[in-house]
Design a protein around this motif. Structure first.
Motif, PDB file in Angstrom:
ATOM      1  N   ASP A  12       0.395  -1.475   0.231  1.00  0.00           N
ATOM      2  CA  ASP A  12       0.144   0.009   0.339  1.00  0.00           C
ATOM      3  C   ASP A  12       1.039   0.876   0.582  1.00  0.00           C
ATOM      4  O   ASP A  12       0.599   1.986  -0.936  1.00  0.00           O
ATOM      5  CB  ASP A  12      -0.841   0.108   1.460  1.00  0.00           C
ATOM      6  N   THR A  40      -3.874  -6.806  -9.183  1.00  0.00           N
ATOM      7  CA  THR A  40      -3.588  -5.600  -7.633  1.00  0.00           C
ATOM      8  C   THR A  40      -3.516  -5.030  -7.220  1.00  0.00           C
ATOM      9  O   THR A  40      -4.226  -4.881  -6.232  1.00  0.00           O
ATOM     10  CB  THR A  40      -2.073  -7.196  -6.739  1.00  0.00           C
ATOM     11  N   ARG A  44      -5.797  -3.186  -5.038  1.00  0.00           N
ATOM     12  CA  ARG A  44      -5.316  -2.122  -2.944  1.00  0.00           C
ATOM     13  C   ARG A  44      -6.050  -0.343  -3.927  1.00  0.00           C
ATOM     14  O   ARG A  44      -6.229  -0.173  -2.449  1.00  0.00           O
ATOM     15  CB  ARG A  44      -4.021  -2.158  -3.622  1.00  0.00           C
ATOM     16  N   ARG A  47      -9.366   0.238  -2.720  1.00  0.00           N
ATOM     17  CA  ARG A  47      -8.727   0.039  -1.136  1.00  0.00           C
ATOM     18  C   ARG A  47      -9.239   1.253   0.002  1.00  0.00           C
ATOM     19  O   ARG A  47      -9.444   1.114   0.700  1.00  0.00           O
ATOM     20  CB  ARG A  47      -8.624  -1.354  -0.509  1.00  0.00           C
TER      21      ARG A  47
END
Length: 325
Positions: A12, A40, A44, A47
């Protein structure tokens, strides 16, 4: 920099740093540099948007455009600070607003796009605002850190080679940085979403996709606008922020500013006009970290005569408004 967070991991942090290098980089290129799949990266990213307030937006660089930029210190009655801050946050010429000093002071960065905007705010609206006790205006003279170079660059999570691989290729530019009237729909669309796809930008501007790509490349290369990221600093374990109003010896002003720019805690630093001559925004883990920074790092900095510290209660606006909470 030491980062402690129960909500984000190393990937992150690397994604945040990558977006700061090039906020419009395709997920496929970011994934290739970070060593993960584009799916991916996309997952991420979504999110972080949902849980950390991540936004990628275009910002007009007042310094490169030769426009004035100011920090306002507004002292208010306790019951007046919140509504005044919210009203300022709705203005398009403000780009950072924080409630400070236990909720009795507002710190507000402004980017007036014309002398009329500046006069309207400072000489018109604010003096007539009820519950406003005092106005102090500090004009920015020189930026030491911040703007196109964001705080995530201090995470130290990208290598030099990774950073170079993320940067967009060079674009030839001629003339000074400027935003022409016909550029306004393009810039406005990017101010809403810095990652807007070219078909969306084409619809917003009425230009062909090739014309949009060409003009956007020119704006970014000239420095008239840059793509920036905002997110809640709490997610990286830094729960406190403060404004520092530093008075440095005139002969040491440049040296002090350059030293501040290297400090991990410093998210923004600029020379200003006014009673103090340097304005700094620091982001720290907690009050103990703030004390250590003031007493050790700032305290040992040659040329610093005086420091006034204004802890922030909370931020009202970063780059966009309203913020998700």
């Amino acid at each position: 920099m030491t980062l402690e967070s129960p909500t984000v991991d190393a990937l992150d942090l690397r994604l945040l740093a990558a977006l700061e290098v090039d906020g419009r980089a395709p997920f496929s290129r970011i994934g290739a540099v970070l060593g993960v799949s584009d799916q991916t990266v996309a997952r991420r990213y979504r999110r972080l948007c949902a849980e950390a307030g991540l936004r990628v937006v275009a910002v007009r660089d007042a310094q490169r455009l030769g426009q004035d930029q100011w920090t306002l210190r507004l002292r208010c009655a306790p019951d007046g600070a919140e509504p005044i801050a919210q009203a300022l946050a709705r203005r398009p010429d403000t780009n950072w607003i924080g409630l400070a000093s236990g909720g009795t002071e507002i710190v507000c960065m402004t980017r007036p796009r014309s002398p009329g905007d500046h006069d309207d705010l400072l000489l018109g609206k604010l003096p007539r605002t009820p519950r406003l006790v005092e106005i102090r205006a500090h004009q920015f003279l020189h930026r030491f850190f911040g703007g196109p170079t964001g705080w995530a660059s201090k995470f130290g999570v990208l290598t030099d080679d990774e950073t170079a691989a993320l940067r967009p290729g060079p674009v030839a530019t001629t003339g000074p940085a400027r935003i022409d009237p016909e550029d306004e729909p393009l810039v406005a669309a990017l101010e809403r979403d810095g990652r807007a796809a070219y078909p969306e930008l084409q619809r917003a501007t009425g230009r062909s996709e090739s014309a949009v790509k060409r003009r956007l490349s020119g704006l970014l290369a000239s420095g008239a606008v840059y793509i920036d990221v905002e997110y809640h600093k709490e997610i990286v374990g830094h729960h406190r922020a403060a404004a520092l109003w530093i008075t440095a010896e005139p002969a040491r002003l440049q040296n002090v500013g350059e030293a501040l720019a290297t400090h991990d805690e410093v998210a923004y630093a600029a020379a200003t006009a006014g009673p103090s001559n340097i304005f700094v925004t620091v982001v720290v883990r907690d009050t103990a970290h703030l004390y250590a920074y003031l007493s050790r790092t700032i305290g040992s900095l040659d040329g610093v005569r005086h420091v006034e510290t204004t802890p922030y209660l909370r931020s009202v606006k970063q780059l966009t408004y309203p913020q998700s909470r």
